[in-house]
Design an enzyme around this catalytic site. Structure first.
Site, PDB file in Angstrom:
ATOM      1  N   ARG A 206      13.506   3.805 -11.239  1.00 47.93           N
ATOM      2  CA  ARG A 206      14.270   5.027 -10.988  1.00 47.93           C
ATOM      3  C   ARG A 206      15.669   4.811 -11.556  1.00 47.93           C
ATOM      4  NH1 ARG A 206      10.233   7.325 -10.537  1.00 47.93           N
ATOM      5  NH2 ARG A 206       9.365   8.444  -8.751  1.00 47.93           N
ATOM      6  N   GLU A 234      19.297  11.922 -14.102  1.00 42.37           N
ATOM      7  CA  GLU A 234      18.191  12.659 -14.704  1.00 42.37           C
ATOM      8  C   GLU A 234      18.052  14.053 -14.078  1.00 42.37           C
ATOM      9  OE1 GLU A 234      14.983   9.687 -15.065  1.00 42.37           O
ATOM     10  OE2 GLU A 234      13.667  11.360 -14.598  1.00 42.37           O
ATOM     11  N   HIS A 251      11.413   9.471 -19.133  1.00 46.02           N
ATOM     12  CA  HIS A 251      10.687   9.248 -17.875  1.00 46.02           C
ATOM     13  C   HIS A 251       9.188   9.497 -18.068  1.00 46.02           C
ATOM     14  CE1 HIS A 251      10.921   9.524 -13.182  1.00 46.02           C
ATOM     15  NE2 HIS A 251       9.782   8.947 -13.577  1.00 46.02           N
TER      16      HIS A 251
HETATM   17  N1  NAI Z   1       8.980   5.610 -15.118  1.00 46.05           N
HETATM   18  C1  NAI Z   1       7.833   6.023 -14.635  1.00 46.05           C
HETATM   19  O1  NAI Z   1       7.149   6.823 -15.240  1.00 46.05           O
HETATM   20  C2  NAI Z   1       7.360   5.495 -13.334  1.00 46.05           C
HETATM   21  C3  NAI Z   1       8.234   5.016 -12.405  1.00 46.05           C
HETATM   22  N2  NAI Z   1       7.784   4.483 -11.233  1.00 46.05           N
HETATM   23  C4  NAI Z   1       8.780   3.940 -10.313  1.00 46.05           C
HETATM   24  O2  NAI Z   1       8.543   2.556 -10.218  1.00 46.05           O
HETATM   25  C5  NAI Z   1       8.470   2.174  -8.861  1.00 46.05           C
HETATM   26  C6  NAI Z   1       7.445   1.082  -8.727  1.00 46.05           C
HETATM   27  O3  NAI Z   1       6.151   1.613  -8.874  1.00 46.05           O
HETATM   28  P1  NAI Z   1       4.950   0.948  -8.056  1.00 46.05           P
HETATM   29  O4  NAI Z   1       4.892  -0.486  -8.338  1.00 46.05           O
HETATM   30  O5  NAI Z   1       3.755   1.764  -8.285  1.00 46.05           O
HETATM   31  O6  NAI Z   1       5.475   1.166  -6.565  1.00 46.05           O
HETATM   32  P2  NAI Z   1       5.141   0.304  -5.284  1.00 46.05           P
HETATM   33  O7  NAI Z   1       5.563   1.105  -4.137  1.00 46.05           O
HETATM   34  O8  NAI Z   1       3.750  -0.194  -5.362  1.00 46.05           O
HETATM   35  O9  NAI Z   1       6.112  -0.963  -5.441  1.00 46.05           O
HETATM   36  C7  NAI Z   1       7.490  -0.906  -5.351  1.00 46.05           C
HETATM   37  C8  NAI Z   1       7.966  -2.265  -4.899  1.00 46.05           C
HETATM   38  O10 NAI Z   1       9.393  -2.308  -5.020  1.00 46.05           O
HETATM   39  C9  NAI Z   1       9.826  -3.197  -3.995  1.00 46.05           C
HETATM   40  N3  NAI Z   1      11.262  -3.135  -3.764  1.00 46.05           N
HETATM   41  C10 NAI Z   1      11.983  -2.228  -3.055  1.00 46.05           C
HETATM   42  N4  NAI Z   1      13.277  -2.579  -3.040  1.00 46.05           N
HETATM   43  C11 NAI Z   1      13.398  -3.727  -3.759  1.00 46.05           C
HETATM   44  C12 NAI Z   1      14.490  -4.570  -4.103  1.00 46.05           C
HETATM   45  N5  NAI Z   1      15.721  -4.342  -3.651  1.00 46.05           N
HETATM   46  N6  NAI Z   1      14.239  -5.672  -4.885  1.00 46.05           N
HETATM   47  C13 NAI Z   1      12.991  -5.929  -5.346  1.00 46.05           C
HETATM   48  N7  NAI Z   1      11.908  -5.175  -5.008  1.00 46.05           N
HETATM   49  C14 NAI Z   1      12.114  -4.093  -4.235  1.00 46.05           C
HETATM   50  C15 NAI Z   1       8.995  -2.757  -2.789  1.00 46.05           C
HETATM   51  O11 NAI Z   1       8.982  -3.758  -1.781  1.00 46.05           O
HETATM   52  C16 NAI Z   1       7.639  -2.542  -3.426  1.00 46.05           C
HETATM   53  O12 NAI Z   1       6.800  -3.691  -3.317  1.00 46.05           O
HETATM   54  C17 NAI Z   1       8.117   3.451  -8.079  1.00 46.05           C
HETATM   55  O13 NAI Z   1       8.701   3.423  -6.795  1.00 46.05           O
HETATM   56  C18 NAI Z   1       8.719   4.528  -8.919  1.00 46.05           C
HETATM   57  O14 NAI Z   1      10.015   4.790  -8.464  1.00 46.05           O
HETATM   58  C19 NAI Z   1       6.451   4.375 -10.959  1.00 46.05           C
HETATM   59  C20 NAI Z   1       5.532   4.834 -11.846  1.00 46.05           C
HETATM   60  C21 NAI Z   1       5.912   5.507 -13.077  1.00 46.05           C
HETATM   61  O1  LIG Z   2       4.934   7.876 -10.342  1.00 47.52           O
HETATM   62  C1  LIG Z   2       6.162   7.914 -10.385  1.00 47.52           C
HETATM   63  O2  LIG Z   2       6.886   7.466  -9.495  1.00 47.52           O
HETATM   64  C2  LIG Z   2       6.823   8.524 -11.555  1.00 47.52           C
HETATM   65  O3  LIG Z   2       7.939   8.225 -11.847  1.00 47.52           O
HETATM   66  C3  LIG Z   2       6.059   9.526 -12.306  1.00 47.52           C
HETATM   67  O4  LIG Z   2       5.154   9.018 -13.188  1.00 47.52           O
HETATM   68  C4  LIG Z   2       7.017  10.438 -13.015  1.00 47.52           C
HETATM   69  O5  LIG Z   2       6.411  11.608 -13.351  1.00 47.52           O
HETATM   70  P1  LIG Z   2       6.805  13.042 -12.751  1.00 47.52           P
HETATM   71  O6  LIG Z   2       6.312  13.038 -11.374  1.00 47.52           O
HETATM   72  O7  LIG Z   2       8.275  13.194 -12.721  1.00 47.52           O
HETATM   73  O8  LIG Z   2       6.094  13.988 -13.620  1.00 47.52           O
END
Ligand code: NAI
Ligand SMILES: O=C(O)C(=O)[C@H](O)COP(=O)(O)O
Length: 372
Positions: A206, A234, A251
């Site tokens: 994020r 964003e 993103h």
């Molecule tokens: N750019 C994109 O298109 C996407 C962005 N994301 C973002 O990436 C993040 C991670 O995705 P996932 O692994 O699926 O989520 P998830 O929820 O499986 O893992 C997130 C991890 O971050 C850890 N975390 C929280 N605060 C922290 C800190 N201060 N230091 C280190 N670790 C910390 C949590 O404990 C958790 O294990 C999501 O929360 C989302 O915001 C996810 C998917 C797509």
């Molecule tokens: O899964 C997340 O978390 C993400 O950041 C998404 O992949 C981003 O896609 P939108 O939900 O903004 O379309």
């Protein structure tokens, strides 16, 4: 069943065909008055879901087809007795492949890592784990930090100092304000100063995990390089920051077709369970074309071709720069437009590849491709 949904959610036509009444809206435009006769609300990351949006509406289920849930007030949903589901994990492989494609596109970081460099992963959730597994498959060293998880749950656990000493630091933590380990501005001025000289910093988590003003100063000072898929304010992307990043994307790290359909499927399955409907069955991605593997080349060059075979982040970077340059005062709208009109992108994992040298076939298998 009346469902209000973000129009940027593929696969929902199948629900309409199965009898659901859909009202598809731009995610940022969804308001309470749209929900006055809705049973369910399906969103992505750009719709803040809270008391103000839902109080007094008949909504009984909210689903976000995303992994991040920082836009959802979970306590408010509990208070209102509204069932909720996210899609954590649905796009983990897409983001892991995005990071690998970024390393390949920039060329030098991949070569450096294959020659003994190390990746530092911040956040060992679905994405962090998926990326770690892919790096293992390629023989690239890595270390991870996730203080919220039990020590035994984080393979190759490292201190923040060890992470900051890595050649590539890649951010995959959720955005949280919670103590004792808030991630908002985890990479602030002081933390950026602790990164080794020449570090490549990747943020696909994020935007606010990195203090973008501090990052701008760090880049201007020539301390290292950055790749940003997410931006602090964003959909606004500051032109001076975009000019300094090695690659900038709108993103879309998780925007493979597989991931987006899996996100929809996750929330629709949860909705079926919560509301007793039966819509989830029909949301499988169509078969992908067969990717022809390179027959010649060795070492990093061969791996580069494979990693860029289905997705080249340089294309997204060029499109973002061109769209924002042409947008005048409407840059935020241009950013959202790129996301809405995102081209079909397929994952390497799970999809067929053919031909190629024995070595590249081995690498493709290690990355989860179906080797014909
Ligand atoms: N750019 C994109 O298109 C996407 C962005 N994301 C973002 O990436 C993040 C991670 O995705 P996932 O692994 O699926 O989520 P998830 O929820 O499986 O893992 C997130 C991890 O971050 C850890 N975390 C929280 N605060 C922290 C800190 N201060 N230091 C280190 N670790 C910390 C949590 O404990 C958790 O294990 C999501 O929360 C989302 O915001 C996810 C998917 C797509
Ligand atoms: O899964 C997340 O978390 C993400 O950041 C998404 O992949 C981003 O896609 P939108 O939900 O903004 O379309």
């Amino acid at each position: 069943m009346r469902i209000v949904c973000d129009e940027n959610m593929p696969g929902l036509q199948a629900l309409a065909a199965a009898g659901a009444r859909l009202r598809c809206l731009p995610g940022r435009a969804i308001r309470r008055f749209h929900l006055v006769d809705a049973d369910a609300l399906l969103v992505r990351s750009v719709t803040p879901v809270n008391q103000a949006l839902l109080t007094g509406t008949p909504v009984r289920f909210v689903g976000t087809a995303t992994s991040g849930t920082d836009h959802i007030d979970r306590a408010a949903l509990r208070e209102l007795g509204i069932a909720f589901a996210d899609a954590a994990g649905a796009n983990a492989n897409a983001v892991a492949e995005y990071v690998l494609a970024v390393l390949a596109a920039l060329r030098e970081p991949l070569e450096h890592l294959l020659a003994g460099g190390r990746v530092g992963i911040v956040g060992y959730g679905n994405v962090g784990r998926s990326l770690g597994a892919r790096l293992d498959a390629l023989g690239i060293a890595w270390v991870a930090t996730d203080p919220w998880l039990a020590e035994s749950a984080v393979a190759r656990r490292g201190t923040l100092a060890e992470i900051f000493a890595c050649d590539v630091v890649t951010l995959h933590c959720s955005l949280t304000e919670l103590s004792p380990w808030p991630s908002r501005h985890l990479l602030d001025r002081a933390a950026l100063e602790r990164l080794a000289a020449g570090t490549l910093l990747i943020n696909a988590s994020r935007g606010p995990v990195v203090d973008n003003d501090a990052l701008q100063a760090w880049l201007v000072d020539g301390r290292g390089r950055a790749v940003l898929d997410v931006w602090e304010r964003e959909p606004e992307v500051p032109a001076p920051l975009l000019a300094r990043v090695a690659l900038g994307t709108p993103h879309i790290a998780g925007y493979s077709l597989e991931a987006r359909l899996a996100g929809t499927r996750c929330v629709v399955s949860a909705m079926d369970e919560a509301l007793g409907t039966a819509y989830a069955g029909s949301l499988a991605p169509p078969p992908a074309s067969v990717l022809a593997l390179p027959a010649t080349g060795d070492g990093p060059a061969l791996l580069r071709k494979l990693l860029l075979g289905r997705y080249a982040p340089g294309d997204d970077d060029r499109q973002l720069r061109a769209a924002l340059a042409a947008a005048g005062g409407a840059r935020a709208a241009a950013f959202d437009r790129l996301r809405r009109a995102y081209p079909l992108r397929r994952e390497l994992a799970g999809n067929p590849v053919s031909g190629g040298s024995a070595r590249v076939r081995e690498l493709a298998a290690a990355l989860g491709c179906e080797v014909l």
